[in-house]
Design an enzyme around this catalytic site. Structure first.
Site, PDB file in Angstrom:
ATOM      1  N   THR A 292      39.686 -38.345 -45.799  1.00 20.81           N
ATOM      2  CA  THR A 292      39.854 -39.490 -46.584  1.00 20.81           C
ATOM      3  C   THR A 292      38.849 -40.451 -46.453  1.00 20.81           C
ATOM      4  O   THR A 292      38.822 -41.615 -46.488  1.00 20.81           O
ATOM      5  CB  THR A 292      41.320 -39.985 -46.244  1.00 20.81           C
ATOM      6  OG1 THR A 292      40.983 -40.311 -44.812  1.00 20.81           O
ATOM      7  CG2 THR A 292      42.558 -39.301 -46.569  1.00 20.81           C
TER       8      THR A 292
ATOM      9  N   ARG B  35      34.428 -40.096 -47.150  1.00 23.64           N
ATOM     10  CA  ARG B  35      33.650 -40.012 -48.418  1.00 23.64           C
ATOM     11  C   ARG B  35      33.453 -38.358 -48.656  1.00 23.64           C
ATOM     12  O   ARG B  35      33.126 -37.716 -47.656  1.00 23.64           O
ATOM     13  CB  ARG B  35      32.452 -40.708 -47.885  1.00 23.64           C
ATOM     14  CG  ARG B  35      32.365 -42.105 -48.216  1.00 23.64           C
ATOM     15  CD  ARG B  35      32.831 -42.549 -49.587  1.00 23.64           C
ATOM     16  NE  ARG B  35      32.703 -44.246 -49.643  1.00 23.64           N
ATOM     17  CZ  ARG B  35      33.766 -44.775 -49.535  1.00 23.64           C
ATOM     18  NH1 ARG B  35      35.015 -44.227 -49.124  1.00 23.64           N
ATOM     19  NH2 ARG B  35      33.652 -46.344 -49.462  1.00 23.64           N
TER      20      ARG B  35
ATOM     21  N   GLU C  76      32.611 -38.519 -57.994  1.00 21.11           N
ATOM     22  CA  GLU C  76      34.086 -38.942 -58.525  1.00 21.11           C
ATOM     23  C   GLU C  76      33.770 -39.931 -60.155  1.00 21.11           C
ATOM     24  O   GLU C  76      32.824 -40.609 -60.041  1.00 21.11           O
ATOM     25  CB  GLU C  76      34.595 -39.957 -57.672  1.00 21.11           C
ATOM     26  CG  GLU C  76      34.891 -39.354 -56.146  1.00 21.11           C
ATOM     27  CD  GLU C  76      35.413 -40.250 -55.134  1.00 21.11           C
ATOM     28  OE1 GLU C  76      35.719 -39.796 -53.906  1.00 21.11           O
ATOM     29  OE2 GLU C  76      35.630 -41.544 -55.447  1.00 21.11           O
TER      30      GLU C  76
ATOM     31  N   HIS D 119      41.148 -40.612 -54.885  1.00 23.83           N
ATOM     32  CA  HIS D 119      40.720 -41.570 -53.874  1.00 23.83           C
ATOM     33  C   HIS D 119      41.652 -42.891 -53.883  1.00 23.83           C
ATOM     34  O   HIS D 119      41.364 -44.143 -54.500  1.00 23.83           O
ATOM     35  CB  HIS D 119      39.461 -42.178 -54.408  1.00 23.83           C
ATOM     36  CG  HIS D 119      38.337 -42.827 -53.347  1.00 23.83           C
ATOM     37  ND1 HIS D 119      37.132 -42.591 -53.308  1.00 23.83           N
ATOM     38  CD2 HIS D 119      38.805 -43.581 -52.353  1.00 23.83           C
ATOM     39  CE1 HIS D 119      36.721 -43.402 -52.193  1.00 23.83           C
ATOM     40  NE2 HIS D 119      37.478 -43.925 -51.956  1.00 23.83           N
TER      41      HIS D 119
END
Length: 329
Positions: free
Chosen positions: A236, A238, A267, A286
């Site tokens: 959680t 990068r 992303e 995310h």
């Protein structure tokens, strides 16, 4: 002349109203679409302050045109989307929003750990697709969490908060950090260890470290081979910290048991990404800090950072203070 602020994504009215009491504010008026680079390039050339997200790459090229820019306020804890050195050279303050998202991100981290271990997403799909016909002894069995060993890579605020949650599950808690934290060891009953030792011993490996040149591809093929076959990797932090090709191969070949991912190197992640094809991967968009209360706190703190910097004060969340000082000498 009134200072000019540019906000790179649509934010709640109360945040924008707060800024407009002191500044002229322009905003990219889309909530789910990032500001195009050509628009950002134009806006940054006339702005005194920028409030941006991690989706914006504030690099050397953009900063060359930022003749008036005095502060970049990043609505995130991480700031690897900003060329901090280039900003410092130009006397531009860079700020972030630490602290306010600690507990929310730790909640999500542990929720992702549990969802992956107990195959919750897979089980929900199994039911909805009409595959549940009877109870079976080994049907959709997962991994136990209570009493297992968790290894936390990066013991910052969020890492410590995850350790507190793990303690409630009576887990054996290991951690690896660039420096030891004796106080946390004493308070939480956690054990410092080397990275390789952590990977070998842990049932769950949680990545909580910032993304830096040193942590890029920190977890690759060599590291994954050290992990237990029943181990689960949770990220959680990068995406670039984990080599995604190596992770895909490890999951596909049974080198490790599963992975829970809230972040990806690119992303939004491409729907054709190999990791999304695997049933033993729980993938999220995310959402680590995505509670209403926390996102409002982040936006408010980002606005405060802007206000402080443009009023000639030192922002409370300045990340390049030493860099600015060095270039101003």
């Amino acid at each position: 002349m009134t200072a000019q602020i540019y906000v790179t994504r649509k934010l709640p009215d109360q945040i924008i109203s707060k800024l407009r009491t002191s500044f002229e504010v322009r905003m990219w008026d889309e909530e789910n679409v990032p500001v195009p680079r050509d628009v950002l390039k134009k806006e940054i050339s006339i702005a005194d302050g920028i409030l941006c997200l991690i989706t914006e790459s504030i690099d050397e090229e953009l900063l060359q045109n930022a003749e008036r820019l005095r502060v970049i306020s990043n609505m995130a804890v991480g700031y690897n989307n900003i060329d901090v050195e280039a900003a410092s050279k130009r006397g531009i303050s860079v700020t972030n929003t630490p602290g306010v998202l600690t507990e929310t991100t730790a909640d999500l981290t542990f929720a992702l750990l549990m969802a992956t271990a107990r195959r919750l997403v897979e089980s929900s799909s199994y039911l909805r697709e009409g595959k549940w016909e009877t109870w079976s002894p080994m049907q959709l069995t997962g991994q136990d969490i209570y009493g297992a060993t968790i290894g936390i890579i990066g013991l910052g605020r969020i890492g410590e908060a995850v350790a507190k949650r793990a303690k409630g599950f009576d887990m054996n808690i290991l951690y690896y950090n660039r420096s030891r934290k004796p106080q946390a060891e004493k308070e939480l009953g956690i054990t410092y260890t080397g990275l390789n030792e952590l990977l070998k011993a842990s049932d769950f490996v949680c990545i909580m470290t910032p993304y830096t040149p040193e942590t890029a591809d920190l977890i690759g093929k060599e590291q994954l081979l050290l992990m237990k076959k029943n181990a689960i990797l949770i990220n959680t932090a990068r995406g670039g910290i984990v080599n995604e090709t190596a992770l895909y191969e490890a999951l596909k070949d049974g080198v490790i048991w599963g992975a829970g991912l809230d972040v990806f190197k690119e992303e939004p992640v491409d729907l054709d990404h190999p990791l999304l094809s695997l049933p033993n991967v729980v993938a999220l968009p995310h959402i680590g800090s995505a509670s209403i209360k926390t996102r409002m706190k982040m936006a408010d703190l980002a606005a405060d950072n802007l206000l402080e910097a443009l009023q000639g004060k030192t922002p409370s969340c300045l990340v390049n203070g030493s860099g600015l000082a060095a270039y101003r000498k």
